[in-house]
Design a protein around this motif. Structure first.
Motif, PDB file in Angstrom:
ATOM      1  N   ALA A  94       0.767  -1.291  -0.022  1.00  0.00           N
ATOM      2  CA  ALA A  94       0.065   0.016   0.041  1.00  0.00           C
ATOM      3  C   ALA A  94       0.607   1.232   0.082  1.00  0.00           C
ATOM      4  CB  ALA A  94      -0.819  -0.067   1.110  1.00  0.00           C
ATOM      5  N   LEU A  95       2.151   1.230   0.356  1.00  0.00           N
ATOM      6  CA  LEU A  95       2.947   2.199   0.603  1.00  0.00           C
ATOM      7  C   LEU A  95       3.945   2.502  -0.552  1.00  0.00           C
ATOM      8  CD1 LEU A  95       3.380   4.378   2.939  1.00  0.00           C
ATOM      9  CD2 LEU A  95       5.374   2.767   3.823  1.00  0.00           C
ATOM     10  N   SER A  96       3.783   3.866  -1.085  1.00  0.00           N
ATOM     11  CA  SER A  96       4.752   4.084  -2.307  1.00  0.00           C
ATOM     12  C   SER A  96       6.151   4.453  -1.840  1.00  0.00           C
ATOM     13  CB  SER A  96       4.088   5.355  -3.104  1.00  0.00           C
ATOM     14  OG  SER A  96       4.502   6.640  -2.193  1.00  0.00           O
ATOM     15  N   ALA A  97       7.002   4.311  -2.407  1.00  0.00           N
ATOM     16  CA  ALA A  97       8.422   4.560  -2.275  1.00  0.00           C
ATOM     17  C   ALA A  97       8.538   6.126  -1.741  1.00  0.00           C
ATOM     18  CB  ALA A  97       9.342   4.249  -3.497  1.00  0.00           C
ATOM     19  N   GLY A  98       7.885   6.822  -2.320  1.00  0.00           N
ATOM     20  CA  GLY A  98       8.053   8.472  -2.242  1.00  0.00           C
ATOM     21  C   GLY A  98       7.765   8.630  -0.415  1.00  0.00           C
ATOM     22  N   ASP A  99       6.332   7.989  -0.480  1.00  0.00           N
ATOM     23  CA  ASP A  99       6.069   8.226   1.092  1.00  0.00           C
ATOM     24  C   ASP A  99       6.866   7.634   2.174  1.00  0.00           C
ATOM     25  OD1 ASP A  99       3.858   9.721   0.184  1.00  0.00           O
ATOM     26  OD2 ASP A  99       2.457   7.983   0.133  1.00  0.00           O
ATOM     27  N   ALA A 100       7.414   6.282   1.578  1.00  0.00           N
ATOM     28  CA  ALA A 100       8.227   5.563   2.611  1.00  0.00           C
ATOM     29  C   ALA A 100       9.549   5.973   2.952  1.00  0.00           C
ATOM     30  CB  ALA A 100       8.369   3.980   2.240  1.00  0.00           C
ATOM     31  N   PHE A 101      10.144   6.662   1.847  1.00  0.00           N
ATOM     32  CA  PHE A 101      11.400   7.155   1.986  1.00  0.00           C
ATOM     33  C   PHE A 101      11.538   8.871   1.793  1.00  0.00           C
ATOM     34  CE2 PHE A 101      12.129   2.988  -0.042  1.00  0.00           C
ATOM     35  CZ  PHE A 101      11.993   2.287   1.287  1.00  0.00           C
ATOM     36  N   PRO A 102      10.843   9.452   2.663  1.00  0.00           N
ATOM     37  CA  PRO A 102      10.968  10.970   2.120  1.00  0.00           C
ATOM     38  C   PRO A 102      12.412  11.534   2.206  1.00  0.00           C
ATOM     39  CG  PRO A 102      10.265  10.596   4.439  1.00  0.00           C
ATOM     40  CD  PRO A 102      10.222   9.252   3.737  1.00  0.00           C
ATOM     41  N   GLY A 103      12.752  12.274   1.184  1.00  0.00           N
ATOM     42  CA  GLY A 103      13.854  12.900   0.910  1.00  0.00           C
ATOM     43  C   GLY A 103      15.001  12.179   0.369  1.00  0.00           C
ATOM     44  N   ILE A 104      14.702  11.011   0.074  1.00  0.00           N
ATOM     45  CA  ILE A 104      15.638   9.953  -0.629  1.00  0.00           C
ATOM     46  C   ILE A 104      16.468  10.552  -1.795  1.00  0.00           C
ATOM     47  CG2 ILE A 104      14.235   8.864  -2.432  1.00  0.00           C
ATOM     48  CD1 ILE A 104      15.732   6.185  -1.240  1.00  0.00           C
ATOM     49  N   ASP A 105      15.865  11.495  -2.832  1.00  0.00           N
ATOM     50  CA  ASP A 105      16.489  12.124  -3.677  1.00  0.00           C
ATOM     51  C   ASP A 105      17.795  12.755  -3.351  1.00  0.00           C
ATOM     52  OD1 ASP A 105      14.387  13.725  -2.627  1.00  0.00           O
ATOM     53  OD2 ASP A 105      14.497  15.093  -4.305  1.00  0.00           O
ATOM     54  N   LYS A 106      17.575  13.396  -2.202  1.00  0.00           N
ATOM     55  CA  LYS A 106      18.631  14.305  -1.561  1.00  0.00           C
ATOM     56  C   LYS A 106      19.914  13.519  -0.909  1.00  0.00           C
ATOM     57  CE  LYS A 106      15.120  18.022  -0.089  1.00  0.00           C
ATOM     58  NZ  LYS A 106      14.748  18.507   0.877  1.00  0.00           N
ATOM     59  N   CYS A 107      19.649  12.155  -1.074  1.00  0.00           N
ATOM     60  CA  CYS A 107      20.693  11.364  -0.245  1.00  0.00           C
ATOM     61  C   CYS A 107      21.437  10.683  -1.523  1.00  0.00           C
ATOM     62  CB  CYS A 107      20.119  10.368   0.566  1.00  0.00           C
ATOM     63  SG  CYS A 107      19.176  11.007   1.863  1.00  0.00           S
ATOM     64  N   GLY A 108      21.245  11.071  -2.624  1.00  0.00           N
ATOM     65  CA  GLY A 108      21.813  10.152  -3.798  1.00  0.00           C
ATOM     66  C   GLY A 108      21.382   8.796  -4.058  1.00  0.00           C
TER      67      GLY A 108
END
Length: 284
Positions: A94-108
């Motif tokens: 039920a959980l999207s990647a974006g909701d599960a891992f907030p700010g992941i794009d800033k971590c590379g």
């Protein structure tokens, strides 16, 4: 690709064993419950890893196979570590990647939801059936094919899904898997009211259940539909309604309306008008 598994429950054990049997590199298991991690490592013939930072450091891909409400908690413990270029995955339906891992794009790093469309019910045996499961993937498109390739190379079917559709997708899976159990229990209860005990009722209904599921899997719902609703047998449906209590009638009516919509596809020339009227009436 070196894969670390964080969370040593049913999904983590099943996935790790499945990977190992197919000669994929599993760096090991980490879990806040060390005993569970040690058991999982022994079961999969991998390594028990004592701390979160170590498993993150030695893995290219990390699967967070923890309960849904803990995924973001674990992510928040990881996000300040060195994650450049790593793939971070969870297995929630039920959980999207974006909701599960907030700010992941800033971590590379790159986040993915990798959901096996399969009821993982046994910690030590479900892996045997994973080869038949669809894996439904959602997340960063940049490396999505690489994540999909893990499972395609194992012979699994893979489908992609949009983040906005994750909850509805998971609801569909729950209806198919869990709500069917409720319907079977309803049938067992009615059988017991007729003098069967639960064991004999289940044994008696098993051929119908198994046969129906086999037919549906092979031919679809339209070609598998039989029974009084499909035949527009108003008299039998009325008798059914009259033998049920109010709560049972409500369930019967709702499900029968869905059956009519299927019946209309199977029998486009059949008149279901009177049956619809009976099902919507409160006088039975």
């Amino acid at each position: 690709m070196r894969t670390g598994i964080i969370g040593a429950g049913k999904v983590g054990c099943s996935l790790g064993k499945y990977f190992r049997l197919n000669n994929l590199k599993v760096t090991g298991y980490y879990d806040v419950n060390e005993n569970l991690a040690k058991e999982a490592a022994t079961f999969t013939e991998t390594t028990f890893i004592e701390d979160l930072e170590t498993i993150v450091k030695i893995s290219d891909t990390l699967f967070l196979t923890v309960p849904d409400d803990l995924i973001t908690t674990v992510w928040n413990q990881m996000k300040d570590m060195s994650l450049e270029g790593k793939f971070i995955c969870h297995c929630s339906g039920a959980l999207s990647a974006g909701d599960a891992f907030p700010g992941i794009d800033k971590c590379g790093a790159f986040g993915y939801s990798v959901h096996p469309l399969f009821a993982v019910s046994d910690k030590y045996n479900s892996y045997k059936e994973l080869s038949h499961a669809y894996f439904v993937i959602e997340g960063d498109e940049k490396h999505r094919e690489e994540i999909a390739g893990i499972f395609k190379n194992l012979g699994n079917e893979v489908r992609y899904i949009a983040a906005k559709d994750k909850v509805k997708y998971h609801c569909a899976a729950a209806v198919c898997s869990n709500h069917v159990v409720a319907l079977i229990q309803e049938s067992l209860d009615l059988m017991q009211e007729c003098g069967f005990d639960e064991e004999s009722a289940l044994k008696a209904l098993a051929p119908i259940m198994l046969g129906n599921m086999q037919h549906i899997a092979e031919r679809g719902t339209v070609n598998s539909l039989t029974g009084p609703v499909e035949r527009a047998d108003v008299k039998t449906v009325e008798k059914h309604l009259n033998c049920l209590d109010e709560k049972q009638q409500m369930l019967y009516r709702l499900l029968s309306e869905v059956l009519i919509s299927i019946g209309e596809k199977k029998n486009p020339g059949r008149d279901y008008g009177r049956l619809k009227h009976i099902l919507r009436s409160e006088e039975h």
